[in-house]
Write a protein that holds these residues in place. Structure first.
Motif, short mmCIF file in Angstrom:
data_model
loop_
_atom_site.label_atom_id
_atom_site.label_comp_id
_atom_site.label_asym_id
_atom_site.label_seq_id
_atom_site.Cartn_x
_atom_site.Cartn_y
_atom_site.Cartn_z
N ALA A 104 33.75 57.14 35.93
CA ALA A 104 33.65 55.89 35.16
C ALA A 104 34.76 54.92 35.55
O ALA A 104 34.51 53.71 35.71
CB ALA A 104 33.69 56.18 33.66
N ALA A 108 33.98 51.41 37.33
CA ALA A 108 34.41 50.20 36.63
C ALA A 108 35.40 49.40 37.48
O ALA A 108 35.34 48.16 37.51
CB ALA A 108 35.06 50.57 35.30
N GLY A 112 34.57 45.71 38.61
CA GLY A 112 35.52 44.69 38.16
C GLY A 112 36.22 44.00 39.32
O GLY A 112 36.45 42.79 39.28
N VAL A 274 31.03 52.29 31.90
CA VAL A 274 31.21 51.31 32.97
C VAL A 274 30.80 49.91 32.50
O VAL A 274 31.42 48.91 32.88
CB VAL A 274 30.42 51.73 34.22
CG1 VAL A 274 30.40 50.62 35.27
CG2 VAL A 274 31.01 52.99 34.82
N GLY A 277 33.83 48.91 30.73
CA GLY A 277 35.14 49.23 31.29
C GLY A 277 35.60 48.34 32.42
O GLY A 277 36.78 48.36 32.79
N TRP A 278 34.71 47.53 32.99
CA TRP A 278 35.09 46.71 34.14
C TRP A 278 35.75 45.41 33.75
O TRP A 278 36.35 44.73 34.61
CB TRP A 278 33.84 46.38 34.97
CG TRP A 278 32.85 45.50 34.25
CD1 TRP A 278 31.83 45.90 33.44
CD2 TRP A 278 32.82 44.07 34.26
NE1 TRP A 278 31.15 44.82 32.95
CE2 TRP A 278 31.73 43.68 33.43
CE3 TRP A 278 33.58 43.09 34.88
CZ2 TRP A 278 31.41 42.35 33.22
CZ3 TRP A 278 33.25 41.75 34.67
CH2 TRP A 278 32.18 41.40 33.85
N THR A 281 39.61 45.12 34.39
CA THR A 281 39.87 45.06 35.83
C THR A 281 39.48 43.72 36.40
O THR A 281 40.19 43.14 37.23
CB THR A 281 39.11 46.19 36.55
OG1 THR A 281 39.49 47.45 35.99
CG2 THR A 281 39.42 46.18 38.04
N ALA A 331 42.67 53.54 32.94
CA ALA A 331 41.26 53.52 32.55
C ALA A 331 40.67 54.93 32.49
O ALA A 331 39.72 55.17 31.73
CB ALA A 331 40.45 52.67 33.53
N ALA A 335 38.53 56.25 29.41
CA ALA A 335 37.16 56.75 29.54
C ALA A 335 37.01 58.13 28.92
O ALA A 335 36.00 58.44 28.27
CB ALA A 335 36.77 56.80 31.02
#
Length: 405
Positions: A104, A108, A112, A274, A277-278, A281, A331, A335
């Motif tokens: 993940a 991500a 990102g 994901v 989560g991006w 970033t 991250a 995750a």
């Protein structure tokens, strides 16, 4: 020429060697690195380390004697409500948690970074995205590709407008009938008002489609989308998405079950993480690229005729690796924590697959009668997330030239 290459290579090596020496001075980060390596090795060699199968249940007579056994020489961390060995499930659970965390975080970071570098590089440099068939041909387009583009884009635009108009007509039929029959309600009036607005937008787009040409600032689109995503309450939406994607009657759920089988829930959890989560970033890389694109090496690459894709991914992205590595490390811990929270709430990875999160789901019912069921997975989540956070903190200090370590 060879001397210059050798000097450049030595400089590059000395930079990373200096970062390693600075990292070694961070005692908490070094200890965390050892913990992470131990966890990875435990996950890799789980079949040889675990004393029992994580799904094995006792058979034979007096099965109740195997349930809720406390820590003993046969079961170091006791057994759960089904007689399964807790230590074995902890060891195998490391596989799922680390797999979700690493995959993940990497996905991500990749998404990102791509969107962030595009947003940063094209900030303030809008792109022409459509020219109507009756608009003036400008911008240095060659005749044939330009004519083909105008025809194709015009047909696509009016196809979409026709579909939107057909849908609006269908929705407005019942409301118009109610208006003329005298049984109109407030909902009918509000619906007609909204549909009138839709028809107005369709008409304006149709007129613009004949003569219009527009410009699109990719930075504005991507940045506003990230701002929109940040306003969404993450946990409730994660729960809703998890429930929808795990539905075996849905398209995505059927596809995941057919491709991944019992591991479908792992794929779904990674996809959900994901999706959110991006963003961090992307914002980080965008800010770095906004500064890097104005420096001399970028101008030199443009003067030498380098393409935009080469400048972005060959020159700009490598110069953002230091903050990217630190952010990706942090991250991973996030995750793992997200997966544990979703599994704990029953919307994550489902049994019989062992994860630290779903082990806590049943443990909460027996927190006073069998506390070892909650202590072991809870401690592993705490230790793993803390180790990755300290590791990221050490990497940040080691890769920051202004640090005094």
């Amino acid at each position: 020429m060879a001397a210059v290459a050798t000097a450049s290579q030595q400089k590059s090596q000395s930079t990373w060697a200096l970062a390693w020496r600075r990292f070694r001075k961070h005692k908490a980060a070094m200890f965390s690195l050892g913990v992470v390596i131990a966890l990875v090795l435990m996950a890799i060699f789980a079949p040889w380390i675990a004393p029992y199968s994580p799904t094995a249940q006792p058979t034979g007579d007096n099965l109740a004697d195997y349930y809720f056994q406390g820590p003993s020489r046969a079961h170091w961390l006791g057994t759960d409500e089904l007689g399964r060995d807790v230590l074995s499930r902890i060891i195998y659970g490391a596989r799922i948690s680390l797999l979700v965390g690493f995959v993940a975080a990497f996905a991500a970071a990749l998404l990102g970074t791509t969107l962030g570098v595009i947003a940063g590089y094209y900030s303030g440099r809008p792109l022409r995205f459509y020219m109507g068939p009756l608009a003036k041909a400008t911008g240095g387009w060659s005749p044939w590709p330009f004519a083909v583009w105008r025809v194709v884009s015009w047909l696509l635009l009016y196809t979409l407008l026709f579909l939107a108009a057909d849908l609006a007509w269908t929705l407005s039929g019942a409301n118009v009938q109610a208006l003329f029959s005298g049984t109109v309600t407030l909902n009918n009036l509000l619906s007609l008002l909204g549909l009138a607005l839709v028809w107005g937008v369709i008409l304006l787009i149709g007129i613009w489609g004949l003569f219009g040409q527009g410009k699109l600032d990719l930075d504005v689109v991507i940045s506003r989308f990230m701002d929109f995503m940040l306003t969404i309450p993450e946990l409730p939406l994660l729960l809703v998405l998890s429930a929808l994607l795990r539905d075996t009657q849905g398209v995505v759920g059927q596809w995941a079950q057919g491709v991944f089988g019992e591991s479908a829930s792992v794929f779904i959890i990674i996809t959900i993480i994901v999706l959110f989560g991006w963003i961090g970033t992307g914002r980080l890389i965008r800010g770095a690229v906004l500064s890097l694109r104005e420096q001399e090496f970028t101008t030199a690459a443009q003067a030498l005729g380098a393409g935009e894709a080469r400048i972005m991914f060959r020159h700009l992205v490598p110069n953002t690796l230091a903050p990217l590595i630190v952010n990706a490390t942090l991250a991973i811990g996030g995750a793992i924590l997200t997966e544990a929270a979703l599994s704990f709430l029953g919307f994550g990875i489902q049994p019989p697959v062992a994860t630290w999160g779903n082990m806590l789901t049943k443990a909460q019912e027996y927190i006073f009668t069998a506390p070892w069921l909650a202590l072991a997975p809870g401690f592993m989540i705490f230790l793993t997330v803390l180790a990755f956070n300290y590791l990221g903190d050490g990497l940040r200090d080691a890769l920051d030239p202004r640090s005094r370590l």
